[in-house]
Each structure stands twice: as structure tokens, then as C-alpha cells.
Scaffold this motif. Sequence first.
Motif, short mmCIF file in Angstrom:
data_model
loop_
_atom_site.label_atom_id
_atom_site.label_comp_id
_atom_site.label_asym_id
_atom_site.label_seq_id
_atom_site.Cartn_x
_atom_site.Cartn_y
_atom_site.Cartn_z
N LEU A 110 31.29 7.87 29.59
CA LEU A 110 31.58 7.95 31.01
C LEU A 110 30.35 8.48 31.71
N ILE A 111 29.88 7.71 32.70
CA ILE A 111 28.72 8.10 33.48
C ILE A 111 29.20 8.75 34.77
N ALA A 112 28.61 9.88 35.14
CA ALA A 112 28.94 10.58 36.39
C ALA A 112 27.64 10.97 37.07
N HIS A 113 27.55 10.67 38.38
CA HIS A 113 26.27 10.97 39.03
C HIS A 113 26.40 11.02 40.54
N ASN A 114 25.39 11.57 41.16
CA ASN A 114 25.18 11.57 42.61
C ASN A 114 23.68 11.49 42.83
N ILE A 115 23.25 11.47 44.07
CA ILE A 115 21.85 11.23 44.36
C ILE A 115 20.96 12.44 44.06
N SER A 116 21.56 13.63 43.92
CA SER A 116 20.75 14.84 43.80
C SER A 116 20.52 15.33 42.38
N ASP A 117 21.45 15.02 41.47
CA ASP A 117 21.41 15.61 40.14
C ASP A 117 21.09 14.56 39.08
N LEU A 155 18.68 4.19 44.91
CA LEU A 155 17.95 5.12 44.07
C LEU A 155 17.27 6.19 44.92
N GLU A 156 16.86 7.25 44.27
CA GLU A 156 16.17 8.33 44.98
C GLU A 156 14.86 7.82 45.57
N GLY A 157 14.46 8.38 46.72
CA GLY A 157 13.23 7.95 47.39
C GLY A 157 13.52 6.94 48.48
N THR A 158 12.59 6.82 49.44
CA THR A 158 12.78 5.94 50.58
C THR A 158 12.93 4.48 50.16
N VAL A 159 12.04 4.01 49.29
CA VAL A 159 12.13 2.62 48.82
C VAL A 159 13.39 2.42 47.98
N GLY A 190 18.72 -6.61 54.66
CA GLY A 190 20.07 -6.07 54.51
C GLY A 190 20.19 -4.56 54.60
N ASP A 191 19.06 -3.85 54.73
CA ASP A 191 19.07 -2.38 54.80
C ASP A 191 19.55 -1.76 53.49
N GLU A 192 19.96 -0.48 53.52
CA GLU A 192 20.20 0.25 52.29
C GLU A 192 21.43 -0.24 51.54
N VAL A 193 21.41 -0.02 50.24
CA VAL A 193 22.54 -0.37 49.38
C VAL A 193 23.69 0.60 49.67
N MET A 194 24.90 0.05 49.86
CA MET A 194 26.08 0.86 50.15
C MET A 194 27.09 0.85 49.01
N GLY A 195 26.83 0.05 47.98
CA GLY A 195 27.73 -0.01 46.84
C GLY A 195 27.63 -1.35 46.15
N GLY A 196 28.42 -1.51 45.12
CA GLY A 196 28.44 -2.77 44.39
C GLY A 196 29.47 -2.72 43.29
#
Length: 483
Positions: A110-117, A155-159, A190-196
Amino acid sequence: MRIPFGPFEPDKSPFNSTVSRYVVNALPVADGWGPMPGLSTITQSLPGKCRGGVYVRTASGTYNIIAGTETGLYLLNTTDYSWTDISGPSAPYSVPLQDAWTFTRFGDKLIAHNISDPIQVYDIGGADPFGDLAGSPPRAKYSWVSGDFLVLGYLEGTVGQKTVQWSGINDIEHWTPKKKGSDYQELPEGDEVMGGFGEQGGFYVIQRAGMQYFPFSPSSGYTFTRTVLNPKQGTVAPRSIVSIGPGLFFYLSEDGFFGGADRKPIGAERVDRWFLENVDRAYLSDVQGAADPFEKIVWWKFRQADGSSRRIGYDWQLDRWCTTDLDVDEMVALATPDLSWDGLDTLYASIEDVAEPFDSRLFSGGRPTFATFTSDNKLAYFSGDNLAATIDTADVEIDGMARSFVNGARVQTDAADYTLTDGTRPHNGAAVTWGTASTMNRAGMVPLRSDGRLHKFRFQTPAGADWSVVSSVNVSAQQSGQQ
């Protein structure tokens, strides 16, 4: 005259006699409306506000429930319904305010994540807590599985906000591009990724202003290629995206609710304007969606101007909408946990205190169901007593040329405990005047005394009432004069 309790479509004209502009705490059924269950709280409190939850089935067939807070990850203990801390060495975590835990299963992990950790990984069925995923994967907001690959988005970072990256084939610890099938793709539009989410033979990517499909294409020399499905429209709320099956997903866009990549409108001229008038637009991006697999309803929770939350639901089987004023927190589609006798003893002091029927899904481990976390951070299933419901008919001219006097009505329902109220208007555009709520007499009639050109009937049941359907009201009326 028979007047139906029509579908909830408040955007329709007030002159439309087939729909209702006000329905609260009732679920659509094939020939009318049915009760909406309240909450059954079953756990002790999480140490903090829930920021995401998931269930997993182990190899032995048991069902585990895992929830995350801003700082930790927890496993539900069904012996005493407490929460066991299974956070990894990177804890305490720091989930940002505008983010949440994403949970994705890949095989027995099971993978668990957020943008900060750092991305966390958990051995399903094992005894160890979460740990950091090896292979130096990038930090990311979203993830999903496509075939033999784990895909990360935003992903992390502006790009990185406009980038998706996938692991090596059948190896979630391999993230070196161009090796073992692993690679990444920055999306130029399309601007930033919002999900998939994964699809047979590829995966979808939903962006703020676009949608893309990545088919699995090893013969092309690339693992996945890219096809733009919608170059201009996507979603404004990443957590509003709800996938219910192959190619079938729903989401909130800037101008309302839609389904699929071809943006089939499901709320246009029905609930879109009502929603946009009631939601606090400063929190539009926080709208959260979740599917109730048992009722076949996608629910969206949104914040109102007064700070309270409200939900609007879409029944994808009946193509009908519904609402509730029950204020809830994080919503999760779960399976019921395996319940031991010790766990039953923890939930109820005695057998007489058991509110649910013994064939309830709550007592059957592994049954798909819908749950939420309460304001005091306890997990609760929507399996409690029926909520107090209110259902209006449309405004109807009983006599097209004259005022009508209503002296009674018979409600087509199996409810025994309800009231009926007649609201009248002297003409279109005038304010409604409500009469006195009346109950059914021994003959099955509800006595009423009201006079007006237009009549609207309000059906109400108290909390805990036992009923299954209300479909219409048959009105006894006579002409009372010209106006």
C-alpha cells in the motif's frame, strides 16, 4: 389530482410541475423518494482530523482500515475500535492544508503519500509500520496503477506540477527514466495535473484545463504514448474526481458537474446553478467527492458561506440528484471491517442497545459501504436511523382558470409517521404561505384547509421514522373562485 414528488432539480423553471425545488435527506428511488440513513459511530477518535482513508484486504481475507492525519498514519483495531499508530520513520508528517493523503494499492503493498513527505509504503497483512519507499521516487500529490506500473502525478517543483512519472515495470522501487520501462512526461498544455486513474490498456490524466489519455504502447519505442482528449476543460477541484468503472468518471468543472472525457453534462439545468449559489467559491478547489458503492451515488461535500459543510449526490443508475444537510467531515468509500464478538461488546453495552438490524452491512466484514469522519474525528458509517426528511412537490395550478380550495389529500407512501403541509400562492411570483402541518387520520386521509391559485405540498418525516417510499399526493380540491 395526483401530484408527484418529483426529482430534485432546483435549476428548472418554477413553472415546471414535474420536478421539486426542495428535497433534503431523502434518497432517489425508481418511483419516488426513500429514506436516507444517518450515522452509526463505531470507533474511538483519531488523534487528529482525518486527511484520507482506505481499506485493504489481506491475503488471509480480513479487511483492514487505514486513516491518515496531518502528522500520522493509523490502523483501526477492531477489538476495541482504537487506532494503532503505524507511521514510518519519516513521521511526524506534514500534510499541507490544501493536500491530503493519497492511498494506492500495488500488489501486496500500500502506497501512501502527499506532496510534502517521502512516499510511504506498507506491507499489507504484515506487522511492520509504514516505511519510506526505496528507489528515490519523487514526492507527488496523486498516484494510480496502470497495468504493471505505479504512476505519479503532480510532482514536487514548479515543472513537476504538470508532470507524470511512472515506475519500472512491476518494480515500484525503480524510478530511473529510460530503464525497465520507467519514464516521465511533462504536459505542455492543460495546466497542472489534478488527478488520474488507471484504465485497461493505459491511464487517464485529468488537469485543470485539459484531459489526456496515455495508452500502453511498447511497440512505439515508448512505454506510454499520449493522446489529448480535451484540450481546454478539466476540473477545478482535484478531489472531486470520482471513478466508478472503465471510462466512467465524474468531476466538478468551473461551470458545473460532468461525466467522462467528453464532458457529458449531468448537472446542467438541474443543479449546477443551485450548487454554485450555495458553495463558498473561495473553497471551490476543496470540494471532495466519494462514491457510495451500495447506493450507487457519488457524493460531493462542499463548504457553504457560513463555514458548515453540505453534500450533494448524483445517483448514476437513476440519473437523479439528492441533497442532505448532515454536516460531515472526510468521506471515504470503505468495506466494513471484520467484527469480533469483543468488538461488538465494545460498540454496544447490551444486546438491547444494538440499533442496526443484525443483517446490517456493519456486521458483515468486507461489505462495500460508505463512511465519514465526524467532527470529533470518529469513523461513522451511514447505517444509522433514518434522518428527518423534507420533500416538496412543485407549485401546481390545480384548476388552470381559477383558485382552488383543498380540503384533504392522500399521500402515496408506506410511512405511518409523517406530516403534510399545503403551501399556497395567489399568483406566480408571489411568496408562498404555508398552512398548518397535518397528520393522517384513520381513513388514511390528511385533512387540509387551504385556498390559492397555486398549491405546493410538503411531506416531512421525523428522525428515526420507518418508511421506504413516498411517490405522490392525491389531492381533493374544488374550484373556489376566479382571480
